[in-house]
Design a protein around this motif. Structure first.
Motif, PDB file in Angstrom:
ATOM      1  N   ALA A  22       0.676  -1.401  -0.128  1.00 26.72           N
ATOM      2  CA  ALA A  22      -0.056  -0.072  -0.021  1.00 26.72           C
ATOM      3  C   ALA A  22       0.910   1.256  -0.167  1.00 26.72           C
ATOM      4  CB  ALA A  22      -1.018  -0.086   1.362  1.00 26.72           C
ATOM      5  N   LEU A  23       2.121   1.056   0.839  1.00 25.13           N
ATOM      6  CA  LEU A  23       2.912   2.425   0.993  1.00 25.13           C
ATOM      7  C   LEU A  23       3.637   2.582  -0.562  1.00 25.13           C
ATOM      8  CD1 LEU A  23       4.432   1.643   4.375  1.00 25.13           C
ATOM      9  CD2 LEU A  23       3.031   3.582   3.901  1.00 25.13           C
ATOM     10  N   ARG A  24       3.921   1.539  -0.927  1.00 23.77           N
ATOM     11  CA  ARG A  24       4.609   1.339  -2.311  1.00 23.77           C
ATOM     12  C   ARG A  24       3.600   2.227  -3.204  1.00 23.77           C
ATOM     13  NH1 ARG A  24       5.628  -3.586  -2.705  1.00 23.77           N
ATOM     14  NH2 ARG A  24       7.713  -3.471  -1.740  1.00 23.77           N
ATOM     15  N   GLU A  25       2.444   1.764  -3.358  1.00 26.57           N
ATOM     16  CA  GLU A  25       1.256   2.129  -4.313  1.00 26.57           C
ATOM     17  C   GLU A  25       1.302   3.811  -4.400  1.00 26.57           C
ATOM     18  OE1 GLU A  25      -1.041   2.263  -7.829  1.00 26.57           O
ATOM     19  OE2 GLU A  25       0.320   0.653  -7.069  1.00 26.57           O
ATOM     20  N   THR A  26       1.161   4.032  -3.086  1.00 27.54           N
ATOM     21  CA  THR A  26       1.260   5.587  -2.887  1.00 27.54           C
ATOM     22  C   THR A  26       2.191   6.351  -3.462  1.00 27.54           C
ATOM     23  OG1 THR A  26      -0.181   4.945  -0.710  1.00 27.54           O
ATOM     24  CG2 THR A  26       0.747   7.039  -1.020  1.00 27.54           C
ATOM     25  N   ALA A  27       3.392   6.029  -3.227  1.00 23.63           N
ATOM     26  CA  ALA A  27       4.603   6.567  -3.617  1.00 23.63           C
ATOM     27  C   ALA A  27       4.543   6.406  -5.105  1.00 23.63           C
ATOM     28  CB  ALA A  27       5.963   6.008  -2.979  1.00 23.63           C
ATOM     29  N   LEU A  28       4.348   5.318  -5.866  1.00 23.75           N
ATOM     30  CA  LEU A  28       4.021   5.243  -7.247  1.00 23.75           C
ATOM     31  C   LEU A  28       3.054   6.110  -7.856  1.00 23.75           C
ATOM     32  CD1 LEU A  28       4.515   1.333  -7.858  1.00 23.75           C
ATOM     33  CD2 LEU A  28       6.040   3.272  -8.278  1.00 23.75           C
ATOM     34  N   LYS A  29       1.704   6.316  -7.126  1.00 24.22           N
ATOM     35  CA  LYS A  29       0.888   7.311  -7.520  1.00 24.22           C
ATOM     36  C   LYS A  29       1.597   8.748  -7.575  1.00 24.22           C
ATOM     37  CE  LYS A  29      -3.445   4.817  -6.384  1.00 24.22           C
ATOM     38  NZ  LYS A  29      -4.583   4.441  -5.521  1.00 24.22           N
ATOM     39  N   ILE A  30       2.123   8.953  -6.618  1.00 23.24           N
ATOM     40  CA  ILE A  30       2.692  10.474  -6.561  1.00 23.24           C
ATOM     41  C   ILE A  30       3.686  10.764  -7.715  1.00 23.24           C
ATOM     42  CG2 ILE A  30       4.355  11.872  -5.233  1.00 23.24           C
ATOM     43  CD1 ILE A  30       2.780  10.505  -2.790  1.00 23.24           C
ATOM     44  N   ALA A  31       4.786   9.634  -7.744  1.00 23.91           N
ATOM     45  CA  ALA A  31       5.544   9.748  -8.880  1.00 23.91           C
ATOM     46  C   ALA A  31       5.033   9.849 -10.258  1.00 23.91           C
ATOM     47  CB  ALA A  31       6.578   8.649  -8.889  1.00 23.91           C
ATOM     48  N   ASP A  32       3.947   8.922 -10.561  1.00 25.77           N
ATOM     49  CA  ASP A  32       3.102   8.756 -11.806  1.00 25.77           C
ATOM     50  C   ASP A  32       2.494  10.152 -11.860  1.00 25.77           C
ATOM     51  OD1 ASP A  32       3.806   6.504 -12.288  1.00 25.77           O
ATOM     52  OD2 ASP A  32       2.099   5.524 -11.737  1.00 25.77           O
TER      53      ASP A  32
END
Length: 77
Positions: free
Chosen positions: A51-61
């Motif tokens: 979940a944390l990884r997905e949040t970071a990826l959404k920010i990056a994307d």
């Protein structure tokens, strides 16, 4: 390029770099846990890290959508 645009681009770059660092640190934490335990991390950690990884990826994307970060992180899993 106008100074305001340069500042916005710099902030986009910094947000992306921070997301990159976050996703890599999450992976390092999982790998270290796996090594120290000589087993997979607890399921709760795996779920929370995902979940944390997905949040970071959404920010990056959001700020830099056309990078290899999402593909790279997906290969970790």
């Amino acid at each position: 390029m106008h100074q305001d645009e340069e500042t916005k681009e710099m902030l986009r770059d910094l947000l992306w770099l921070n997301a990159l660092i976050a996703t890599e640190l999450i992976q390092i934490t999982e790998n270290t846990s796996r090594i120290l335990r000589k087993a997979d991390p607890p399921e709760s950690c795996i779920v929370e890290h995902a979940a944390l990884r997905e949040t970071a990826l959404k920010i990056a994307d959001r700020y830099k959508p056309d990078t290899m970060l999402r593909k790279h992180v997906a290969e970790h899993q």
